[in-house]
Enzyme design. Structure first.
Site, mmCIF file in Angstrom:
data_model
loop_
_atom_site.group_PDB
_atom_site.id
_atom_site.type_symbol
_atom_site.label_atom_id
_atom_site.label_comp_id
_atom_site.label_asym_id
_atom_site.label_seq_id
_atom_site.Cartn_x
_atom_site.Cartn_y
_atom_site.Cartn_z
ATOM 1 N N ARG A 112 6.184 -3.857 7.999
ATOM 2 C CA ARG A 112 6.776 -3.077 6.726
ATOM 3 C C ARG A 112 8.063 -3.438 6.163
ATOM 4 N NH1 ARG A 112 4.542 0.035 2.806
ATOM 5 N NH2 ARG A 112 5.634 2.147 2.524
ATOM 6 N N THR A 394 -2.032 -2.939 -3.736
ATOM 7 C CA THR A 394 -1.911 -3.239 -2.224
ATOM 8 C C THR A 394 -3.195 -3.900 -2.297
ATOM 9 O OG1 THR A 394 -0.466 -1.514 -1.844
ATOM 10 C CG2 THR A 394 -2.106 -2.135 -0.165
ATOM 11 N N THR A 412 0.960 -5.451 1.131
ATOM 12 C CA THR A 412 1.448 -4.804 -0.187
ATOM 13 C C THR A 412 2.670 -5.599 -0.892
ATOM 14 O OG1 THR A 412 1.441 -2.468 -1.099
ATOM 15 C CG2 THR A 412 2.506 -2.893 0.924
ATOM 16 N N GLU A 433 9.093 -1.569 -2.629
ATOM 17 C CA GLU A 433 8.532 -0.782 -1.584
ATOM 18 C C GLU A 433 9.544 0.272 -1.559
ATOM 19 O OE1 GLU A 433 4.956 -0.294 -0.246
ATOM 20 O OE2 GLU A 433 5.513 -2.345 -0.453
ATOM 21 N N ASP A 436 8.782 3.994 -2.186
ATOM 22 C CA ASP A 436 7.772 4.769 -1.319
ATOM 23 C C ASP A 436 8.650 5.616 -0.646
ATOM 24 O OD1 ASP A 436 5.291 3.824 -1.948
ATOM 25 O OD2 ASP A 436 4.968 2.847 -0.260
ATOM 26 N N SER A 474 4.443 4.852 4.470
ATOM 27 C CA SER A 474 3.107 4.050 3.664
ATOM 28 C C SER A 474 2.015 5.038 3.880
ATOM 29 C CB SER A 474 3.153 2.780 4.755
ATOM 30 O OG SER A 474 1.950 2.238 3.868
ATOM 31 N N SER A 475 1.091 4.621 2.994
ATOM 32 C CA SER A 475 -0.254 5.257 3.087
ATOM 33 C C SER A 475 -1.311 4.506 3.847
ATOM 34 C CB SER A 475 -0.799 5.906 1.921
ATOM 35 O OG SER A 475 0.235 6.987 1.544
ATOM 36 N N GLY A 496 -4.448 1.538 -2.905
ATOM 37 C CA GLY A 496 -4.471 2.790 -3.720
ATOM 38 C C GLY A 496 -3.461 3.682 -3.614
ATOM 39 N N GLY A 497 -2.325 3.476 -2.858
ATOM 40 C CA GLY A 497 -1.153 4.458 -2.842
ATOM 41 C C GLY A 497 -1.625 5.518 -1.701
HETATM 42 N N1 GLY Z 1 2.502 0.429 -1.056
HETATM 43 C C1 GLY Z 1 1.507 1.468 -0.662
HETATM 44 C C2 GLY Z 1 1.756 1.948 0.656
HETATM 45 O O1 GLY Z 1 2.425 1.443 1.661
HETATM 46 O O2 GLY Z 1 1.278 3.114 0.938
#
Ligand code: GLY
Length: 596
Positions: A112, A394, A412, A433, A436, A474-475, A496-497
């Site tokens: 990440r 992503t 992503t 990022e 987020d 993150s998701s 998809g976020g």
């Molecule tokens: N950039 C999308 C996520 O990390 O959820």
């Protein structure tokens, strides 16, 4: 009988655990629009599914030359950096979930992005405390990239082939060129004003006369070939974090003409990809391997499944309206509660030791939350628990090799083309990022909160002064599902976020509750409850009838246009009972599966 009355009756029946499915008019949610659909691919020994056939083919070719799933996945990541640059690449971050058969262990490698050490908690706000316009673009939102460090680390540990061989297909394609895919062309067009703002991005994605590259045009990226060559010559990935590339990256972040960031050389030099303890849960007798925080994806998905499993399994098929509605109502109820818990608790565990990680999955907690989720008298009014920004670009790819090693990676750069800035001379865009993180504290307190009044501190921009390295929540949700013998069977995930979580959950429920085939599960239309109004995908069912039925049950429905019509881009592989490999790509996008 008018449909809403039928659903009032249905609602009463559903309050009784295990009650019979309600009688409903059969034409109500007739599946009116059968697109998009696609067919899966089957091969004898190995399989890749990714967001582009060139990437899947590169991965399969690497395995046919003696490489394993890690070699293949790195070849896929390198090729996607080229053919799907709007979604992932060296400028971003990733989560890699890998089951290694030799050690019979699941590994979770966290690549990440990180908050630079000099980042300011108020950096996205003006003097009055309002969110700055266009924070998605420019250097401010760029996190320290982790993708090169992560792939270098996992390849050094598990890869079989030399990095130069693994990266060769992407280097060759970057030099020879490839036809611009539909998704990439759409991305350039939709982000035109952001990309045009920065000279290196203008030079890469637009012709000299200013026209954007269009679908089908030949596109070359010799600068990216150069970056990949540097990597092949330095498999540690160190070339990325110090030296000329790092200097060019920092200059772009700090000296760009729009929203300069604060990243310094030490932020890059200190970056490390981290092996974390993977998490797992059980659903209908299967073990589900998932990724822990700083992504919220794994815990939230497992909480939703845990809540769903407190209810008796629904009998029947999703082509039956009553079954479909009961299923979607339950899914939405479970998701609403799990997203409230996500908003309250999840973030970077290294900066928020109070994150209750595994406590959220304990049976007693699930039992308590199930009572709230499935309370027939629950007020289903949603309460937003997230900041205004959720990523939409992503990519996910899944790989299984001849031995049965399985890899599931979501990668992503956050938004479409990330922050919009390409590193000059190196051919890849940087992430954004840091958006987020929650850019504001949540005020008022979160409704449905497990701990009333708790603010969303775990995912805030707050960090100890001068201490870099906080990772935004993150998701992303790479998953490996195990067969009843405990061997890896399915790898799956999606972009998809924060809709990633609902997308992957829906696919798993289609597979494990309704025993759909792999491709059928990917084709099936999607519904999301992010503790907000329900979002209903627009094809595959009669959206209006479904919306009416769900409204009758107490749900608020998000208007069309507030979310992408095509939700998710799932790419999955599976080992079939006879040992062959199946691959399925999401028909909503350019993806493809390829095996050998
Ligand atoms: N950039 C999308 C996520 O990390 O959820």
């Amino acid at each position: 009988m008018p449909s809403f009355i039928a659903f009032l009756i249905a609602g009463a029946l559903w309050a009784t655990p295990g009650g019979p499915p309600p009688e409903l008019p059969p034409e109500m949610i007739t599946r009116v629009v059968p697109e998009p659909i696609a067919e899966s691919v089957i091969a004898p020994t190995c399989m890749v599914a990714s967001a582009h056939p060139l990437a899947s083919r590169a991965g399969a070719a690497i395995m046919q030359s003696g490489g394993n799933a890690v070699d293949a996945a790195l070849a896929v990541q390198a090729m996607l950096s080229l053919v799907e640059p709007e979604s992932s690449g060296p400028g971003g971050g990733c989560f890699i979930l890998y089951h290694d058969l030799a050690s019979d262990s699941l590994y979770a490698l966290d690549g990440r992005e990180e908050l630079p050490r000099s980042a300011d908690v108020d950096m996205f706000r003006d003097a009055e405390g309002n969110l700055l316009p266009e924070v998605l673009s420019g250097g401010l939102s760029v996190g320290v990239p982790g993708t090169v460090a992560a792939w270098s680390r996992i390849h050094a540990r598990f890869g079989k082939l030399p990095l130069s061989q693994v990266l060769a297909p992407a280097i060759a394609a970057a030099e020879a060129g490839f036809p611009v895919p539909a998704d990439m062309a759409r991305g350039i067009r939709s982000q035109r004003s952001r990309l045009e703002r920065f000279a290196p991005s203008r030079a890469l994605y637009f012709h000299e006369n200013g026209d954007p590259y269009d679908e089908g045009e030949l596109f070359r990226n010799p600068d990216l070939a150069r970056t990949l060559r540097l990597w092949a010559a330095d498999p540690t990935g160190g070339f990325f974090y110090r030296g000329p590339l790092a200097e060019a990256l920092l200059e772009q972040v700090r000296d760009n003409p729009f929203r300069a960031g604060s990243m310094v050389g030490a932020d890059l030099e200190d970056y490390r990809a981290v092996f974390r303890q993977p998490i797992s849960g059980h659903y209908r007798g299967r073990t589900i391997g998932a990724f822990p925080p700083p992504t919220s994806g794994g815990i939230t998905l497992l909480e939703i499944l845990g809540l769903m499993e407190t209810r008796p399994r629904i009998k029947g098929a999703l082509t039956d309206d009553a079954v479909l509605l009961m299923h979607l109502d339950r899914l939405a109820r479970a998701s609403r509660i799990a997203f409230a818990d996500r908003g309250a608790w999840l973030g970077d565990p290294d900066f928020s030791p109070e994150i209750p990680m595994r406590d959220l999955l304990k049976p007693e907690f699930i039992k308590a939350r199930a009572a709230a989720a499935f309370d027939p008298n629950a007020d289903l009014t949603p309460a937003a628990t997230e900041g205004p920004l959720t990523g939409s670009h992503t990519t996910h790819f899944s790989v299984v090799d001849a031995e049965g090693n399985m890899l599931s990676c979501t990668s992503t750069i956050e938004y479409i083309f990330g922050c919009g800035m390409v590193v000059p001379g190196y051919g890849f865009p940087l992430n954004n990022e840091l958006t987020d993180f929650n850019l504001f504290p949540s005020d008022p307190p979160i409704a449905n909160d497990a701990v009333p009044g708790l603010r969303e501190r775990s995912n805030s921009l707050e960090a100890d002064p001068g201490r870099g390295g906080k990772r935004p929540r993150s998701s992303m949700c790479p998953i490996i599902v195990y067969d009843t013998q405990g061997k890896p069977e399915i790898a799956v995930g999606s972009p998809g976020g924060s809709r990633i979580i609902g997308t992957v959950t829906s696919v798993l429920l289609c597979l494990l509750d309704f025993e759909m085939g792999l491709q059928e599960a990917l084709n099936f239309p999607r519904l999301h409850c992010r503790n907000r109004p329900l979002e209903i995908e627009t094809f595959g069912w009669n959206r209006e009838a479904l919306a009416e039925a769900l409204e009758t049950l107490g749900w608020e429905i998000a208007p069309l246009g507030r979310f992408p019509l095509l939700q998710g881009d799932v790419n999955a592989v599976r080992i079939l009972p006879d040992g062959r490999r199946e691959g399925a790509a999401d028909p909503r996008h350019d993806g493809g599966a390829f095996g050998g």
